[in-house]
Enzyme design. Structure first.
Site, short mmCIF file in Angstrom:
data_model
loop_
_atom_site.label_atom_id
_atom_site.label_comp_id
_atom_site.label_asym_id
_atom_site.label_seq_id
_atom_site.Cartn_x
_atom_site.Cartn_y
_atom_site.Cartn_z
N VAL A 82 0.87 -1.17 0.00
CA VAL A 82 0.00 0.00 0.00
C VAL A 82 0.91 1.23 0.00
CG1 VAL A 82 -1.88 1.21 1.17
CG2 VAL A 82 -1.71 -1.28 1.35
N THR A 87 -4.80 11.03 -0.75
CA THR A 87 -5.97 11.00 0.13
C THR A 87 -5.71 10.10 1.33
OG1 THR A 87 -7.01 9.09 -0.93
CG2 THR A 87 -7.45 11.26 -1.91
N HIS A 89 -7.15 7.37 1.92
CA HIS A 89 -7.46 5.99 1.56
C HIS A 89 -6.33 5.05 1.99
CE1 HIS A 89 -9.29 2.73 -0.70
NE2 HIS A 89 -8.12 2.51 -1.28
N ASN A 114 2.14 -10.65 8.80
CA ASN A 114 1.80 -9.43 8.07
C ASN A 114 3.01 -8.95 7.28
OD1 ASN A 114 1.01 -6.97 7.11
ND2 ASN A 114 0.24 -6.20 9.05
#
Length: 155
Positions: A82, A87, A89, A114
């Site tokens: 990611v 933004t 998000h 993770n």
């Protein structure tokens, strides 16, 4: 006093799931390759590794929960990337993904590692996917092996 510490030995029959996002595929493909190589280098055969692809990091916890509920894998390695955008998000996806993966691990008692990179820039991701910071896919695989071994030792 007892001392417990995992190592990289696992039962021959142990199965591992590599659950990976397709989003930012250039990065995640490198993470998957690193995880597969690390598992293979520690005696895990290809037949005992399942690779499952999902659209993005947001979908990882749901599929991890389905896999954990089936109790067919000794550990679930989750990989994704990611990258911060303009933004919020990024924060929603990265934070909720991490929270969801932790919940799966605690709810089902199966190690869920993770390996979802949450980075500021694509260069940061590249550094962690085979670049100057190593390959986080390899590191997640080693942590998975250690956790499987440790859990076998604990009462």
């Amino acid at each position: 006093m007892s001392h417990y510490e995992g190592d990289l030995r696992t039962p021959e029959s142990a199965r591992f799931a590599i659950l990976a996002s397709r989003w930012n595929a250039r990065i995640t493909d490198t993470l998957v390759a690193g995880a597969r190589q690390s598992l293979a280098g520690n005696g895990i055969t290809e037949a005992n590794i399942d690779v499952i692809r999902v659209p993005g990091a947001w979908e990882l916890p749901l599929v991890a929960a389905r896999l954990a509920a089936a109790h067919e894998h000794a550990a679930i390695l989750t990989l994704g990337c990611v990258i911060r955008g303009d933004t919020r998000h990024y924060e929603h996806v990265a934070d909720r993904c991490a929270e969801g993966l932790m919940r799966v691990q605690l709810d089902f008692g199966v190690p869920v590692l993770n390996g979802v990179l949450a980075v500021e820039r694509v260069e940061d991701a590249e550094a962690r996917a085979g670049g100057s910071h190593g390959n986080k896919g390899e590191e997640v695989a080693l942590a998975a092996l250690e956790m499987v071994n440790l859990l076998e030792q604990l009462p």
